[in-house]
Design an enzyme around this catalytic site. Structure first.
Site, PDB file in Angstrom:
ATOM      1  N   GLN A  91     -27.878  -7.777 -39.872  1.00 24.48           N
ATOM      2  CA  GLN A  91     -27.137  -6.799 -41.177  1.00 24.48           C
ATOM      3  C   GLN A  91     -25.402  -7.319 -41.820  1.00 24.48           C
ATOM      4  O   GLN A  91     -25.045  -6.726 -40.626  1.00 24.48           O
ATOM      5  CB  GLN A  91     -27.717  -5.074 -40.591  1.00 24.48           C
ATOM      6  CG  GLN A  91     -26.563  -4.232 -41.133  1.00 24.48           C
ATOM      7  CD  GLN A  91     -27.427  -3.409 -42.395  1.00 24.48           C
ATOM      8  OE1 GLN A  91     -28.260  -2.802 -42.115  1.00 24.48           O
ATOM      9  NE2 GLN A  91     -27.190  -4.323 -43.245  1.00 24.48           N
ATOM     10  N   PHE A  92     -26.246  -8.030 -42.588  1.00 22.61           N
ATOM     11  CA  PHE A  92     -24.599  -8.436 -42.672  1.00 22.61           C
ATOM     12  C   PHE A  92     -23.161  -7.804 -42.944  1.00 22.61           C
ATOM     13  O   PHE A  92     -22.162  -7.765 -42.632  1.00 22.61           O
ATOM     14  CB  PHE A  92     -24.355  -9.858 -43.531  1.00 22.61           C
ATOM     15  CG  PHE A  92     -25.022  -8.889 -45.509  1.00 22.61           C
ATOM     16  CD1 PHE A  92     -25.508  -8.687 -45.567  1.00 22.61           C
ATOM     17  CD2 PHE A  92     -23.549  -8.315 -46.216  1.00 22.61           C
ATOM     18  CE1 PHE A  92     -26.187  -8.428 -46.857  1.00 22.61           C
ATOM     19  CE2 PHE A  92     -23.424  -7.869 -46.928  1.00 22.61           C
ATOM     20  CZ  PHE A  92     -25.161  -7.710 -47.433  1.00 22.61           C
ATOM     21  N   THR A  93     -23.664  -6.581 -43.752  1.00 23.38           N
ATOM     22  CA  THR A  93     -22.637  -5.230 -44.077  1.00 23.38           C
ATOM     23  C   THR A  93     -22.033  -4.688 -43.406  1.00 23.38           C
ATOM     24  O   THR A  93     -21.164  -4.007 -42.804  1.00 23.38           O
ATOM     25  CB  THR A  93     -23.664  -3.628 -44.879  1.00 23.38           C
ATOM     26  OG1 THR A  93     -24.652  -3.352 -43.550  1.00 23.38           O
ATOM     27  CG2 THR A  93     -24.899  -5.190 -46.118  1.00 23.38           C
TER      28      THR A  93
END
Lengths: 219, 219
Positions: A91-93
């Site tokens: 989950q890069f966000t």
């Protein structure tokens, strides 16, 4: 010894840990992964993260006491103690800097570098725990992640230099005190900073008293 | 002007924002709340939070650009722009300090004080947006929160002094520089801190270049 306050501003590996009754990942029409009771992890790797950050996050995820023991005592058992499952999704966000109301993700590790690092973190979890109990999403795919958050119980983990670790805060306070000694006297502002650091470390180290928010508090 | 680095150690209001296809809350056998597309918010109030923290969090939740526009351009529209729903659930466990592997929640606002504050935050969201589009859990109940995270897209918000705001970082850097001037010269360590602060602020302010992690990157 370049630790201390500046380090708090550096990006860290972040994991959102949700205690779940069940969780699953669907890509298109196909459910590609699912777990029963356990933890759903959303994992965000920053461009500055190293193996040390991964070691910390893996250790905390697997040992975090978010389950009750056999006598119903809360915050007593880890996912490993209870032999429950882990669903981990990249989950890069989570590596988000807000520019006004617009998320900016330049502090996230690029997908090209994040994928092998993320896979190695999964492997590490499988090695430390049991391979068959660690499930995965599909890296960089558009997913529906169904999370049945149980409680709810949600905890944000940040790798070592994050400001959420009581020991780390106590250590920072000592470093701060040492630095103050080497600085010019009569600087009121840094004196106030020192006070703020101390009161924070003390409040973190305290126990008991406010029964309402003790470790035993239920969600 | 007691801002600056020490403030980064103080607890802040935290919100985990998950973009959802749908979300619901069940207590016992009864589903008490549900939304379709929109945002599921898990909200943790610290003992130090004030109305200023609430104002920031409410503003960011409602204006955060996590939806695409009518041309499919990502990170362009807020929940209000799209007239979508918000399900907000109180989550004191976000105010967690780890003592080894055991969560400690002494920095959370006590339930007695958190409940009216939390309710006022919900009211604030209803006033700013539309009352019928803001849904709630059941404060302090044992809930199953079913979250269908769409992407996934998850963002951690921290109220004003949190280390995730580019403007805030730039401001901190300036304060830091002013303070350095008032301190004794030749202190190598604080010089290094200043450098670390500056490079961080610059990297946050940068744009373009690494196309892979630009604002346009999809989950």
């Amino acid at each position: 010894m370049n630790a201390g306050k500046a380090e708090l501003l550096t990006a860290t590996m972040k994991a959102i840990v949700q205690r779940v009754t069940k969780a699953s990942v669907t890509v298109g029409e196909e459910q590609i992964s699912s777990i029963g009771r356990g933890l759903c992890i959303l994992l965000g790797i920053s461009a500055e993260d190293t193996q040390k950050d991964a070691d910390y996050i893996v250790r905390k995820i697997l040992n975090l006491r978010v389950f009750e023991d056999e006598n119903g005592r809360a915050w007593s058992r880890s996912v490993m103690d209870k032999e429950l499952e882990v669903l981990c999704v990249s989950q890069f966000t989570l590596q988000c800097i807000l520019k006004g109301n617009k998320p900016d993700f330049h502090s996230a590790l690029t997908a090209e570098l994040a994928q092998p690092f993320y896979n190695s973190i999964l492997e590490q979890m499988r090695t430390v725990y049991k391979p068959e109990l660690i499930k995965d999403g599909q890296f960089a795919a558009y997913m529906q992640v169904n999370i049945q958050n149980d409680g709810p119980v949600t905890i944000c983990l940040e790798s070592p230099s994050g400001p959420t670790d009581a020991k780390q805060l106590a250590k920072l306070e000592k470093q701060q005190q040492r630095k103050e000694k080497t600085r010019s006297k009569g600087n009121l502002e840094s004196g106030r900073e020192k006070g703020a650091l101390r009161s924070k470390a003390e409040s973190n180290a305290s126990s008991g008293a406010e029964g309402d928010v003790s470790s035993e508090r239920e969600p």
